[in-house]
Design an enzyme around this catalytic site. Structure first.
Site, short mmCIF file in Angstrom:
data_model
loop_
_atom_site.label_atom_id
_atom_site.label_comp_id
_atom_site.label_asym_id
_atom_site.label_seq_id
_atom_site.Cartn_x
_atom_site.Cartn_y
_atom_site.Cartn_z
N PHE A 151 0.80 -1.35 -0.25
CA PHE A 151 -0.11 0.02 0.00
C PHE A 151 0.85 1.15 0.04
CE2 PHE A 151 -2.11 -3.39 2.44
CZ PHE A 151 -3.24 -3.49 1.27
N CYS A 276 -1.14 2.80 -10.98
CA CYS A 276 -1.80 1.69 -10.21
C CYS A 276 -3.17 1.90 -10.26
CB CYS A 276 -1.47 2.09 -8.65
SG CYS A 276 0.27 1.80 -8.59
C1 UGA Z 1 -2.09 4.11 -4.99
C2 UGA Z 1 -2.55 3.99 -3.49
O1 UGA Z 1 -2.83 5.07 -2.96
C3 UGA Z 1 -1.59 3.04 -2.72
O2 UGA Z 1 -2.07 2.67 -1.60
C4 UGA Z 1 -0.96 1.67 -3.33
O3 UGA Z 1 -0.13 0.81 -2.86
C5 UGA Z 1 -0.63 2.12 -4.94
O4 UGA Z 1 -1.66 3.14 -5.70
C6 UGA Z 1 -0.32 0.95 -5.71
O5 UGA Z 1 -1.07 0.02 -6.04
O6 UGA Z 1 0.77 0.49 -5.94
P1 UGA Z 1 -0.36 6.02 -6.00
O7 UGA Z 1 -0.70 5.49 -7.21
O8 UGA Z 1 1.24 5.94 -5.66
O9 UGA Z 1 -0.91 5.12 -4.69
O10 UGA Z 1 -0.92 7.49 -5.52
P2 UGA Z 1 -2.36 8.28 -4.86
O11 UGA Z 1 -1.74 9.09 -4.13
O12 UGA Z 1 -3.03 7.14 -4.51
O13 UGA Z 1 -2.74 9.06 -6.01
C7 UGA Z 1 -3.37 8.19 -7.34
C8 UGA Z 1 -3.81 9.40 -8.30
O14 UGA Z 1 -4.97 9.89 -7.59
C9 UGA Z 1 -3.03 10.61 -8.47
O15 UGA Z 1 -3.08 10.84 -9.87
C10 UGA Z 1 -3.62 11.45 -7.73
O16 UGA Z 1 -3.36 13.00 -8.10
C11 UGA Z 1 -5.09 11.20 -7.73
N1 UGA Z 1 -5.97 11.75 -6.44
C12 UGA Z 1 -5.68 11.46 -5.40
C13 UGA Z 1 -6.84 12.77 -6.89
O17 UGA Z 1 -7.44 12.98 -8.09
N2 UGA Z 1 -7.88 13.19 -5.81
C14 UGA Z 1 -7.48 12.81 -4.57
O18 UGA Z 1 -8.32 13.23 -3.36
C15 UGA Z 1 -6.31 12.10 -4.30
#
Ligand code: UGA
Length: 481
Positions: A151, A276
């Site tokens: 995670f 992811c």
């Molecule tokens: C995600 C999960 O959060 C991790 O728990 C998981 O381990 C990982 O995938 C994985 O499967 O390896 P990550 O892809 O690094 O992590 O990034 P996040 O922080 O989850 O953001 C993902 C996307 O959602 C980004 O493009 C971000 O800008 C977007 N996002 C996030 C939003 O548009 N709004 C939000 O409120 C939060």
């Protein structure tokens, strides 16, 4: 414990370095010889805060070494499989790298091995892995297969390793569970071992969820899909805010204050990207189909996300009308801040769409430009946000890097051709921009009053250019006599 990590990508390298930091003897392996050579000379293949020093320190102490998969498999008692599971054309995960590691384990290892599946995989993969190891077992190998989903978020992966919300262990034997507990003991019992904080977040007991392998695998896909669903949901609500004249920031605060919902992942924007969420969501839909479950909810989550790019381009068009020949400054290319990862980054898709409409793009990102250049030639890469904004008709904020929050707007007002900021991440304070003469357009929030010249005409989506006048009140909205 002597641990091997197969795959030196985001997950593998971070896991290997963190496991070494908590005292294990770790061999990190990859098929890519060039990558191994660079790692051996201290060069990381990607940017991740704190990882650089962690790798260097642990390599120097001898606890972390880089080697070939075969050697790592021969020597590790516990083998973490952290190879890529990229999407196939169908959206399903490509498991060929996992299968190949399994065959190498079965043909190389002797004695007992704990085989730990950390790559994100469809439910029932651990069972397949177990069968595969049994079929190809030529040396009388004794083994267990464990699912231990990760995670870690890019940009805060090291912190996430040391302060996890939970550790999930899917295992079918007490021996496997005991070994996993031993591996994670320093994280479970002593968060003070964290190498990145001088004061760690308040100590709480890390929940250890021990279950069967199928359930552990489902936890991973379901978690990522749920978070993606939260983002698409808030993006829909942001659309409603725009249409109704409400403020998404306040609406999200109001929703998220309910403890059952929570504040995080309620930031609206240009959609989720990265390697992811988009792929895991698609893979989970395919898993649902194979299991005979109706996952159309998740298909809609994906559709809403795909529309975000087009909706943002429409915002740009609404302000600038024809994009051909316009100069647009793009601030931020990475899919999120604190990473150089541009895989499935919405910023890149937006840039492609704008280019296709004939706009000229001047882009800046603090970390991701090198990687973006490979995927997106044909735009001008700049050394600073101000350089990108030079003579720009609009500044588009596409990744929420901290440095874009409060730039020198007074200086920027002198640089741009037209004082317009379209913020895809709701990063800035509209009053501050207005004070410097900028028009500020963001997501799901009312716009501050336009400067007088621009105010006379406002674009109505249905009528095109139309004088801005109070709309006649509909019968239902008229004040009662
Ligand atoms: C995600 C999960 O959060 C991790 O728990 C998981 O381990 C990982 O995938 C994985 O499967 O390896 P990550 O892809 O690094 O992590 O990034 P996040 O922080 O989850 O953001 C993902 C996307 O959602 C980004 O493009 C971000 O800008 C977007 N996002 C996030 C939003 O548009 N709004 C939000 O409120 C939060």
């Amino acid at each position: 414990m002597q641990i091997s990590v197969i795959g030196a990508g985001y997950v593998g390298l971070t896991t290997a370095a963190c496991l070494a930091e908590i005292g294990h003897q770790v061999l990190c392996a990859d098929n890519d010889l060039d990558k191994l050579k660079k790692l051996n000379s201290g060069l990381l293949p990607f940017f991740e805060p704190h990882l650089d020093s962690l790798v260097k320190n642990n390599a120097a102490s001898g606890r972390l070494q880089f080697t070939s998969p075969t050697e790592a498999i021969e020597r590790g008692s516990a083998i973490f499989i952290c190879v890529g599971t990229p999407p196939l054309e169908s959206g399903e995960a490509d498991l060929s790298a996992i299968e190949s590691v399994a065959r190498t384990i079965a043909s190389t290892a002797r004695g007992y091995r704990l085989v730990i599946e950390k790559s994100t995989v469809p439910v029932q993969t651990a069972k397949r892995l177990w069968k595969h190891l049994a079929i190809y077992n030529v040396n009388g190998l004794d083994f267990d297969v464990v699912s231990n989903p990760e995670f870690l978020r890019e940009g805060s992966a090291v912190g996430d390793f040391f302060h996890p919300d939970r550790i999930v262990i899917g295992a079918e034997s007490p021996r496997a569970v005991a070994m996993m507990k031993e591996i994670y003991a320093p994280v479970l019992t002593s968060p003070a071992a964290c190498p990145i904080h001088s004061h760690c977040p308040p100590v709480h007991e890390v929940p250890l969820i021990v279950t069967d392998t199928n359930s552990a695998e489902l936890v991973k896909h379901a978690s990522n899909s749920f978070l993606a669903m939260k983002i698409s949901f808030i993006n829909l609500v942001a659309d409603a805010c725009e249409a109704a004249g409400a403020d998404i920031a306040k609406v999200a605060e109001g929703i998220g204050s309910d403890q059952r919902i929570g504040q995080s992942f309620l930031n609206p924007g240009i959609g989720f990207g990265g390697f992811c969420f988009p792929k895991d969501l698609q893979a989970f839909v395919r898993i649902g189909e194979k299991l005979g479950c109706d996952f159309s909810l998740l298909k809609e989550v994906e559709n809403i996300n795909l529309r975000r790019v087009e909706q943002f381009v429409a915002k740009v068009r609404k302000e600038l009308w024809v994009l051909r020949g316009k100069t647009l400054a793009i601030w931020g290319l990475a899919f999120k801040p604190e990473t150089d990862d541009v895989r499935f980054a919405p910023a890149l898709n937006i840039a492609r769409r704008l280019l296709a409409e004939g706009a000229r793009i001047r882009a800046y990102d603090p970390q991701a430009m090198q990687k973006a250049k490979d995927e997106l030639p044909g735009i001008t890469y700049c050394l600073s946000p101000n350089e990108a904004a030079h003579r720009a008709d609009a500044i588009l904020i596409l990744t929420e890097w901290a440095e874009f929050r409060r730039p020198d707007w007074a200086e920027l007002a002198k640089t741009v051709a037209h004082p317009l900021v379209i913020d895809g991440r709701n990063l800035c304070a509209s009053e501050e921009l207005a004070a410097h003469g900028f028009q500020y357009v963001c997501i799901g929030r009312p716009q501050l009053a336009l400067p007088t010249a621009a105010k006379e005409f406002e674009v109505s989506p249905l009528l095109g250019l139309a004088p801005l006048a109070s709309p006649p009140l509909s019968a239902s909205a008229r004040p009662l006599p």
